[in-house]
Scaffold this motif. Structure first.
Motif, PDB file in Angstrom:
ATOM      1  N   GLU A   6       0.798  -1.234   0.000  1.00  0.00           N
ATOM      2  CA  GLU A   6       0.000   0.000   0.000  1.00  0.00           C
ATOM      3  C   GLU A   6       0.826   1.277   0.000  1.00  0.00           C
ATOM      4  O   GLU A   6       0.428   2.281  -0.586  1.00  0.00           O
ATOM      5  CB  GLU A   6      -0.937  -0.007   1.228  1.00  0.00           C
ATOM      6  N   GLU A   7       1.977   1.235   0.668  1.00  0.00           N
ATOM      7  CA  GLU A   7       2.703   2.496   0.882  1.00  0.00           C
ATOM      8  C   GLU A   7       4.024   2.584   0.118  1.00  0.00           C
ATOM      9  O   GLU A   7       4.626   3.643   0.059  1.00  0.00           O
ATOM     10  CB  GLU A   7       3.009   2.671   2.385  1.00  0.00           C
ATOM     11  N   ILE A   8       4.511   1.452  -0.382  1.00  0.00           N
ATOM     12  CA  ILE A   8       5.836   1.502  -1.027  1.00  0.00           C
ATOM     13  C   ILE A   8       5.757   1.194  -2.525  1.00  0.00           C
ATOM     14  O   ILE A   8       6.086   2.043  -3.355  1.00  0.00           O
ATOM     15  CB  ILE A   8       6.831   0.534  -0.323  1.00  0.00           C
ATOM     16  N   THR A   9       5.309  -0.016  -2.879  1.00  0.00           N
ATOM     17  CA  THR A   9       5.349  -0.438  -4.287  1.00  0.00           C
ATOM     18  C   THR A   9       4.691   0.564  -5.251  1.00  0.00           C
ATOM     19  O   THR A   9       5.258   0.848  -6.306  1.00  0.00           O
ATOM     20  CB  THR A   9       4.735  -1.847  -4.438  1.00  0.00           C
ATOM     21  N   PRO A  10       3.524   1.136  -4.922  1.00  0.00           N
ATOM     22  CA  PRO A  10       2.921   2.062  -5.889  1.00  0.00           C
ATOM     23  C   PRO A  10       3.753   3.328  -6.127  1.00  0.00           C
ATOM     24  O   PRO A  10       3.565   4.009  -7.126  1.00  0.00           O
ATOM     25  CB  PRO A  10       1.575   2.435  -5.248  1.00  0.00           C
ATOM     26  N   TYR A  11       4.663   3.648  -5.198  1.00  0.00           N
ATOM     27  CA  TYR A  11       5.406   4.915  -5.304  1.00  0.00           C
ATOM     28  C   TYR A  11       6.890   4.733  -5.610  1.00  0.00           C
ATOM     29  O   TYR A  11       7.575   5.681  -5.963  1.00  0.00           O
ATOM     30  CB  TYR A  11       5.241   5.714  -3.996  1.00  0.00           C
ATOM     31  N   ASP A  12       7.402   3.516  -5.442  1.00  0.00           N
ATOM     32  CA  ASP A  12       8.825   3.265  -5.689  1.00  0.00           C
ATOM     33  C   ASP A  12       9.016   3.060  -7.195  1.00  0.00           C
ATOM     34  O   ASP A  12       8.426   2.149  -7.781  1.00  0.00           O
ATOM     35  CB  ASP A  12       9.270   2.004  -4.923  1.00  0.00           C
ATOM     36  N   GLU A  13       9.838   3.909  -7.809  1.00  0.00           N
ATOM     37  CA  GLU A  13       9.976   3.821  -9.273  1.00  0.00           C
ATOM     38  C   GLU A  13      10.817   2.631  -9.722  1.00  0.00           C
ATOM     39  O   GLU A  13      10.837   2.288 -10.897  1.00  0.00           O
ATOM     40  CB  GLU A  13      10.565   5.129  -9.813  1.00  0.00           C
ATOM     41  N   VAL A  14      11.527   2.012  -8.783  1.00  0.00           N
ATOM     42  CA  VAL A  14      12.323   0.832  -9.146  1.00  0.00           C
ATOM     43  C   VAL A  14      11.452  -0.414  -8.950  1.00  0.00           C
ATOM     44  O   VAL A  14      10.918  -0.649  -7.871  1.00  0.00           O
ATOM     45  CB  VAL A  14      13.589   0.740  -8.268  1.00  0.00           C
ATOM     46  N   SER A  15      11.301  -1.185 -10.027  1.00  0.00           N
ATOM     47  CA  SER A  15      10.473  -2.391  -9.946  1.00  0.00           C
ATOM     48  C   SER A  15      11.247  -3.515  -9.249  1.00  0.00           C
ATOM     49  O   SER A  15      12.404  -3.784  -9.569  1.00  0.00           O
ATOM     50  CB  SER A  15      10.091  -2.832 -11.359  1.00  0.00           C
ATOM     51  N   LEU A  16      10.573  -4.154  -8.292  1.00  0.00           N
ATOM     52  CA  LEU A  16      11.219  -5.264  -7.572  1.00  0.00           C
ATOM     53  C   LEU A  16      10.427  -6.560  -7.746  1.00  0.00           C
ATOM     54  O   LEU A  16      10.527  -7.472  -6.929  1.00  0.00           O
ATOM     55  CB  LEU A  16      11.334  -4.904  -6.078  1.00  0.00           C
ATOM     56  N   VAL A  17       9.663  -6.640  -8.834  1.00  0.00           N
ATOM     57  CA  VAL A  17       8.809  -7.822  -9.034  1.00  0.00           C
ATOM     58  C   VAL A  17       9.618  -9.103  -9.260  1.00  0.00           C
ATOM     59  O   VAL A  17       9.099 -10.197  -9.100  1.00  0.00           O
ATOM     60  CB  VAL A  17       7.830  -7.661 -10.229  1.00  0.00           C
ATOM     61  N   HIS A  18      10.886  -8.937  -9.644  1.00  0.00           N
ATOM     62  CA  HIS A  18      11.687 -10.124  -9.972  1.00  0.00           C
ATOM     63  C   HIS A  18      12.441 -10.692  -8.771  1.00  0.00           C
ATOM     64  O   HIS A  18      13.199 -11.640  -8.917  1.00  0.00           O
ATOM     65  CB  HIS A  18      12.666  -9.788 -11.097  1.00  0.00           C
ATOM     66  N   VAL A  19      12.263 -10.080  -7.586  1.00  0.00           N
ATOM     67  CA  VAL A  19      12.934 -10.638  -6.397  1.00  0.00           C
ATOM     68  C   VAL A  19      11.898 -11.021  -5.346  1.00  0.00           C
ATOM     69  O   VAL A  19      10.813 -10.448  -5.291  1.00  0.00           O
ATOM     70  CB  VAL A  19      13.938  -9.635  -5.759  1.00  0.00           C
ATOM     71  N   LYS A  20      12.253 -11.998  -4.511  1.00  0.00           N
ATOM     72  CA  LYS A  20      11.378 -12.340  -3.387  1.00  0.00           C
ATOM     73  C   LYS A  20      11.604 -11.284  -2.315  1.00  0.00           C
ATOM     74  O   LYS A  20      12.744 -10.946  -2.013  1.00  0.00           O
ATOM     75  CB  LYS A  20      11.702 -13.739  -2.872  1.00  0.00           C
ATOM     76  N   ARG A  21      10.546 -10.770  -1.740  1.00  0.00           N
ATOM     77  CA  ARG A  21      10.705  -9.651  -0.806  1.00  0.00           C
ATOM     78  C   ARG A  21      11.106 -10.104   0.594  1.00  0.00           C
ATOM     79  O   ARG A  21      11.617  -9.326   1.378  1.00  0.00           O
ATOM     80  CB  ARG A  21       9.411  -8.835  -0.756  1.00  0.00           C
ATOM     81  N   LEU A  22      10.849 -11.387   0.928  1.00  0.00           N
ATOM     82  CA  LEU A  22      11.165 -11.869   2.273  1.00  0.00           C
ATOM     83  C   LEU A  22      12.049 -13.102   2.189  1.00  0.00           C
ATOM     84  O   LEU A  22      11.868 -13.936   1.300  1.00  0.00           O
ATOM     85  CB  LEU A  22       9.878 -12.264   3.012  1.00  0.00           C
ATOM     86  N   LYS A  23      13.012 -13.207   3.118  1.00  0.00           N
ATOM     87  CA  LYS A  23      13.745 -14.480   3.231  1.00  0.00           C
ATOM     88  C   LYS A  23      14.048 -14.753   4.702  1.00  0.00           C
ATOM     89  O   LYS A  23      14.300 -13.822   5.481  1.00  0.00           O
ATOM     90  CB  LYS A  23      15.025 -14.464   2.391  1.00  0.00           C
ATOM     91  N   LYS A  24      13.992 -16.039   5.050  1.00  0.00           N
ATOM     92  CA  LYS A  24      14.341 -16.447   6.414  1.00  0.00           C
ATOM     93  C   LYS A  24      15.853 -16.459   6.528  1.00  0.00           C
ATOM     94  O   LYS A  24      16.532 -16.941   5.617  1.00  0.00           O
ATOM     95  CB  LYS A  24      13.815 -17.865   6.657  1.00  0.00           C
ATOM     96  N   LEU A  25      16.388 -15.964   7.621  1.00  0.00           N
ATOM     97  CA  LEU A  25      17.846 -15.978   7.764  1.00  0.00           C
ATOM     98  C   LEU A  25      18.339 -17.375   8.123  1.00  0.00           C
ATOM     99  O   LEU A  25      17.604 -18.185   8.684  1.00  0.00           O
ATOM    100  CB  LEU A  25      18.277 -14.983   8.838  1.00  0.00           C
ATOM    101  N   ASP A  26      19.595 -17.644   7.763  1.00  0.00           N
ATOM    102  CA  ASP A  26      20.188 -18.952   8.053  1.00  0.00           C
ATOM    103  C   ASP A  26      20.249 -19.181   9.561  1.00  0.00           C
ATOM    104  O   ASP A  26      20.343 -18.226  10.332  1.00  0.00           O
ATOM    105  CB  ASP A  26      21.611 -19.017   7.473  1.00  0.00           C
ATOM    106  N   PRO A  27      20.255 -20.464   9.991  1.00  0.00           N
ATOM    107  CA  PRO A  27      20.211 -20.764  11.428  1.00  0.00           C
ATOM    108  C   PRO A  27      21.322 -20.085  12.234  1.00  0.00           C
ATOM    109  O   PRO A  27      21.081 -19.602  13.326  1.00  0.00           O
ATOM    110  CB  PRO A  27      20.359 -22.287  11.472  1.00  0.00           C
TER     111      PRO A  27
END
Ligand SMILES: [Zn+2]
Length: 347
Positions: free
Chosen positions: A62-83
């Motif tokens: 709602e607050e970032i993607t519609p206004y950020d001019e750099v497209s990030l559709v090709h990356v996963k936005r979340l990742k779990k950190l290694d143990p």
């Protein structure tokens, strides 16, 4: 998933080349990265606890993607950190936004404090990361970059579908290029500028074989020595217009009402040199279906070299552009005397 190929020719997805002969020319906004040396962008990451996941996803949507001019559709936005990094319990690292959207760490913190009630500045570990700017060209590259940079999201490259489903009869295409070369060579022998454009209509033979055949409707030559705007593309469109005028004068009102108002609607254009801005706009205006050219015009070409007029958002028509790159025919064209005269020309 990329569908199975309809194309009988070999398709080189990475370089967008069909049958080793036709290279797709596309607008850079839809381009994919170089697998070995991708252009990178910077993003801000923020560490969150699992309980924050839902609110962070909502915030991004709602607050970032519609206004950020750099497209990030090709990356996963979340990742779990290694143990081994989990001394703080289960930690999820989220890509918040590009560094073009928020330029400093202080700005990111201020933004998060304002927008996310669960934001914990100490836990958040706001960091700058670099990752590829564009889509990976293949699934293999997506996997490689996922280990090198950040997990990539791979849903198949939409342009690959286009490449795999575009059907070309390469013998017909080659014959059209050879025809261009024959005509350009004849012009050169007469001491004229060897720039030639053909407009053809795709049809099928009327016999039982029903084979595709291209009917040549008009051939345009470069006559700018008579008048500066008479480039070969402009001349060939003018010939089509004259034919159309004659046809309309000899047709009934009913036939005229049924006819197409666009001069070259879905017709095929073959030309020795990449057209200039004026000619390319005339091709958009005439609504051609597809164009094949042989020689780049690095300074003045308006399709692949500069401007991408044939594939440009904001114009009311787009057409596919292909460059004939098979070395046999390319060399033949290069051997025509004065073929490079056009270097100093807008074509
Ligand atoms: Zn031109």
């Amino acid at each position: 998933m990329v569908k199975a190929s309809n194309n009988k020719n070999h398709v080189d997805l990475e370089n967008a080349v069909i049958g080793g002969s036709l290279k797709q020319i596309k607008c850079p906004t839809s381009k994919v990265s170089d697998p070995k040396n991708p252009e990178l962008i910077s993003v801000w990451t923020c560490d969150i606890r699992p309980i924050q996941t839902k609110s962070i996803i909502k915030l991004m949507a709602e607050e970032i993607t519609p206004y950020d001019e750099v497209s990030l559709v090709h990356v996963k936005r979340l990742k779990k950190l290694d143990p081994e990094e989990k001394t703080r319990g289960v930690v999820i690292r989220a890509i918040l936004c590009s560094t073009e959207f928020l330029t400093s760490k202080a700005e990111v913190c201020a933004f998060m404090k304002e927008k996310d009630t669960m934001f914990d500045e100490e836990f958040s570990n706001i960091q700058r990361h670099e990752l590829p700017r564009f889509l990976p060209p293949t699934k293999e590259t997506a996997l490689l970059w996922s280990t090198q940079y950040w997990p990539m999201s791979w849903k198949g490259n939409p342009n690959h579908q286009t490449l795999l489903t575009t059907e070309f009869d390469l013998d017909i295409e080659r014959n059209m290029v050879l025809k261009l070369e024959q005509l350009a060579s004849e012009e050169a022998k007469l001491g004229k500028v060897p720039i030639v454009t053909i407009i053809a209509k795709p049809e099928r033979s009327s016999d039982e074989l029903n084979k595709p055949i291209w009917q040549i409707l008009a051939i345009g030559y470069d006559t700018r020595h008579q008048y500066p705007l008479e480039h070969s593309v402009m001349n060939v469109i003018k010939l089509i217009a004259n034919n159309e005028l004659e046809r309309r004068q000899n047709s009934t009102q009913e036939e005229q009402d049924d006819s197409d108002n666009y001069l070259c609607h879905n017709l095929l254009v073959y030309t020795t040199h990449e057209p200039c801005v004026m000619c390319s706009m005339a091709l958009v205006h005439s609504r051609i279906g597809r164009l094949v050219y042989v020689k780049d015009s690095p300074k003045t070409g308006a399709l692949g070299s500069c401007y991408n007029i044939g594939d440009r958002d904001g114009l009311n028509w787009k057409f596919d552009t292909w460059k004939w790159i098979n070395s046999g025919e390319v060399q033949k064209l290069e051997n025509i005397p004065n073929i490079n005269l056009a270097k100093s020309y807008n074509v």
